[in-house]
Design a protein around this motif. Structure first.
Motif, short mmCIF file in Angstrom:
data_model
loop_
_atom_site.label_atom_id
_atom_site.label_comp_id
_atom_site.label_asym_id
_atom_site.label_seq_id
_atom_site.Cartn_x
_atom_site.Cartn_y
_atom_site.Cartn_z
N LYS A 104 0.83 -1.21 0.00
CA LYS A 104 0.00 0.00 0.00
C LYS A 104 0.86 1.26 0.00
O LYS A 104 0.59 2.22 -0.74
N LEU A 105 1.90 1.27 0.83
CA LEU A 105 2.78 2.44 0.89
C LEU A 105 3.48 2.70 -0.44
O LEU A 105 3.59 3.84 -0.89
N ILE A 106 3.94 1.64 -1.07
CA ILE A 106 4.59 1.79 -2.38
C ILE A 106 3.59 2.28 -3.42
O ILE A 106 3.89 3.19 -4.21
N HIS A 111 5.48 9.03 -6.32
CA HIS A 111 6.50 10.07 -6.44
C HIS A 111 7.81 9.66 -5.76
O HIS A 111 8.85 10.29 -5.98
N VAL A 112 7.76 8.60 -4.95
CA VAL A 112 8.96 8.09 -4.29
C VAL A 112 9.43 6.80 -4.95
O VAL A 112 10.63 6.62 -5.20
N PHE A 113 8.49 5.90 -5.25
CA PHE A 113 8.85 4.58 -5.75
C PHE A 113 8.66 4.43 -7.26
O PHE A 113 8.89 3.36 -7.82
N SER A 114 8.21 5.50 -7.92
CA SER A 114 8.06 5.49 -9.37
C SER A 114 8.60 6.81 -9.91
O SER A 114 9.40 7.48 -9.24
N ASN A 115 8.17 7.20 -11.08
CA ASN A 115 8.73 8.40 -11.71
C ASN A 115 7.77 9.58 -11.73
O ASN A 115 7.93 10.50 -12.52
N LEU A 116 6.77 9.57 -10.85
CA LEU A 116 5.81 10.68 -10.80
C LEU A 116 6.43 11.88 -10.10
O LEU A 116 7.04 11.75 -9.05
N ASP A 117 6.26 13.07 -10.70
CA ASP A 117 6.76 14.29 -10.09
C ASP A 117 5.63 15.02 -9.36
O ASP A 117 4.51 15.11 -9.86
N VAL A 118 5.91 15.51 -8.16
CA VAL A 118 4.94 16.30 -7.39
C VAL A 118 5.63 17.58 -6.95
O VAL A 118 6.84 17.62 -6.73
N LYS A 119 4.84 18.66 -6.81
CA LYS A 119 5.43 19.95 -6.47
C LYS A 119 5.33 20.29 -4.99
O LYS A 119 6.12 21.08 -4.47
N GLU A 121 3.17 19.24 -0.84
CA GLU A 121 2.41 18.29 0.00
C GLU A 121 0.97 18.18 -0.44
O GLU A 121 0.38 17.09 -0.37
N ALA A 122 0.37 19.27 -0.90
CA ALA A 122 -1.03 19.25 -1.33
C ALA A 122 -1.23 18.30 -2.51
O ALA A 122 -2.22 17.56 -2.58
N GLU A 123 -0.27 18.28 -3.42
CA GLU A 123 -0.37 17.38 -4.57
C GLU A 123 -0.17 15.93 -4.15
O GLU A 123 -0.79 15.02 -4.70
N VAL A 124 0.68 15.72 -3.16
CA VAL A 124 0.86 14.37 -2.62
C VAL A 124 -0.47 13.87 -2.05
O VAL A 124 -0.89 12.73 -2.30
N ARG A 125 -1.15 14.73 -1.28
CA ARG A 125 -2.44 14.37 -0.69
C ARG A 125 -3.48 14.07 -1.78
O ARG A 125 -4.24 13.11 -1.67
N LYS A 126 -3.49 14.90 -2.81
CA LYS A 126 -4.45 14.71 -3.91
C LYS A 126 -4.22 13.37 -4.61
O LYS A 126 -5.17 12.62 -4.89
N ASN A 127 -2.95 13.04 -4.87
CA ASN A 127 -2.63 11.76 -5.51
C ASN A 127 -3.00 10.59 -4.61
O ASN A 127 -3.49 9.56 -5.06
N TRP A 128 -2.72 10.77 -3.31
CA TRP A 128 -3.05 9.73 -2.33
C TRP A 128 -4.54 9.41 -2.38
O TRP A 128 -4.94 8.24 -2.42
N GLU A 129 -5.37 10.45 -2.36
CA GLU A 129 -6.81 10.26 -2.38
C GLU A 129 -7.27 9.62 -3.68
O GLU A 129 -8.20 8.80 -3.69
N ALA A 130 -6.65 10.01 -4.80
CA ALA A 130 -7.01 9.43 -6.10
C ALA A 130 -6.68 7.95 -6.16
O ALA A 130 -7.48 7.13 -6.63
N ILE A 131 -5.50 7.59 -5.65
CA ILE A 131 -5.10 6.17 -5.63
C ILE A 131 -5.99 5.38 -4.68
O ILE A 131 -6.42 4.26 -4.99
N LYS A 132 -6.29 5.97 -3.53
CA LYS A 132 -7.17 5.31 -2.56
C LYS A 132 -8.55 5.07 -3.17
O LYS A 132 -9.15 4.00 -2.99
#
Length: 274
Positions: A104-106, A111-119, A121-132
C-alpha cells in the motif's frame, strides 16, 4: 561508538521481531502456552488494542523516550498476537499484514517509488486520495454520500472524537443552529428527555437519551471553540491529582472514610492545588 552497517542493523531488527513472534507463538501453544493468552480471541483483545494506542499517545506527549519504546512494544504485541490468532484458524498471517501495508505504501507513493513528479504536499495528498479511490472502486471526484462518511467516523473513531467530527462537518454543510441559544435549548430538551427515560425501566432508551445529551454537549463545546476530548482529559487529570493529594493527607485507606470525611479531604486537596 561506531555506527553499525545498515545490513547489520536491519538483521538485528529482524532477529528481535522473530524473537517476539516465537514468544507469542509459544504463549498460544496448546501444550505449553499461557492459559490467559490461549483464552483470548480477536474480539476479547479489542479493549487492549485501544488502551495500548492511547498509552502510546500519552507517552509521545510526555516525550519520555523510554516510555515510548515500552508502549510501542505493547502495541506491536497486539499486532503480532492478532496475527497469531488469525493464523491458527487459517484467516491470515503476520506476513500478509506486513506485506499488505508495504504494498500500500509503495502504491500510494508513486512520487517516491516510481517516476511521478509532485510539487508540494497538497499534490501528494491529492494523488493519495485518487489512488485510494481507485483501490476502493470509486472515482476520486465522485462525492460520497454524507451518511457514508459519517458512518465511517462512527465506526472507526473514539466516540467523543467522532461526535466532534460529525457535528463539525454537518455544521459546515448548513446543518446548524442559527445561534448559541438554539444549541442550549436543544441541550435542555435532551436533558429533559434523559430524565424522563430514567423514570422508565427501558435501559436501551436511557442509554440512547444519555447519548443524545452527550452529543449536544459536544455541539456546545464546538460552538464555544472547545475541544471536548481535551476538556475531559483535563478533568480526568485534575481528579487524579486531587485524589493523590487526598491519599497523602489521609491517615488510613480512603475506603475507610465516610462520605463527609472524603468530601472534606477533597476540598483540602482542591485548595492545595489552586
Amino acid at each position: 561508538m561506531m555506527n553499525q552497517p545498515e545490513n547489520l542493523t536491519q538483521q538485528a531488527i529482524l532477529n528481535a521481531l522473530n524473537d517476539l513472534i516465537d514468544v507469542v507463538a509459544k504463549l498460544r501453544s496448546p501444550q505449553e502456552g499461557c492459559p490467559w493468552d490461549l483464552a483470548q480471541t480477536q474480539e476479547t483483545l479489542i479493549p487492549y488494542i485501544i488502551e495500548e494506542a492511547y498509552e502510546v499517545t500519552a507517552a509521545i506527549r510526555s516525550q519520555n523516550q523510554e516510555a515510548i519504546v515500552e508502549e510501542l512494544g505493547d502495541l506491536l504485541l497486539q499486532v503480532v498476537l492478532q496475527s497469531q490468532i488469525a493464523s491458527e484458524s487459517g484467516d491470515f498471517t503476520l506476513e500478509e499484514v506486513a506485506q499488505g501495508i508495504t504494498d500500500k505504501l509503495i502504491r500510494r507513493h508513486p512520487h517516491v517509488f516510481s517516476n511521478l513528479d509532485v510539487k508540494d504536499e497538497a499534490e501528494v495528498r491529492k494523488n493519495w486520495e485518487a489512488i485510494k479511490a481507485q483501490e476502493k472502486g470509486y472515482h476520486p471526484e465522485q462525492e460520497k454520500k454524507l451518511s457514508q462518511k459519517f458512518q465511517k467516523y462512527a465506526e472507526t473513531l473514539p466516540p467523543l472524537f467522532a461526535s466532534m467530527k460529525i457535528s463539525t462537518k454537518a455544521a459546515n454543510l448548513g446543518f446548524e443552529w442559527t445561534n448559541s441559544q438554539g444549541v442550549w435549548d436543544k441541550f435542555e430538551e435532551e436533558l429533559a428527555e434523559f430524565k424522563e427515560a430514567l423514570a422508565s425501566k427501558d435501559s436501551k432508551d436511557q442509554e440512547s437519551e444519555l447519548g443524545d445529551v452527550l452529543f449536544t454537549l459536544v455541539n456546545i463545546a464546538r460552538w464555544y471553540g472547545f475541544d471536548p476530548s481535551q476538556a475531559l482529559q483535563g478533568t480526568n487529570q485534575r481528579f487524579v491529582e486531587r485524589l493523590t493529594v487526598m491519599e497523602s493527607l489521609a491517615e488510613r485507606p480512603l475506603s475507610e472514610y465516610s462520605l463527609e470525611e472524603l468530601e472534606a479531604l477533597w476540598q483540602k486537596a482542591k485548595q492545595q492545588l489552586l
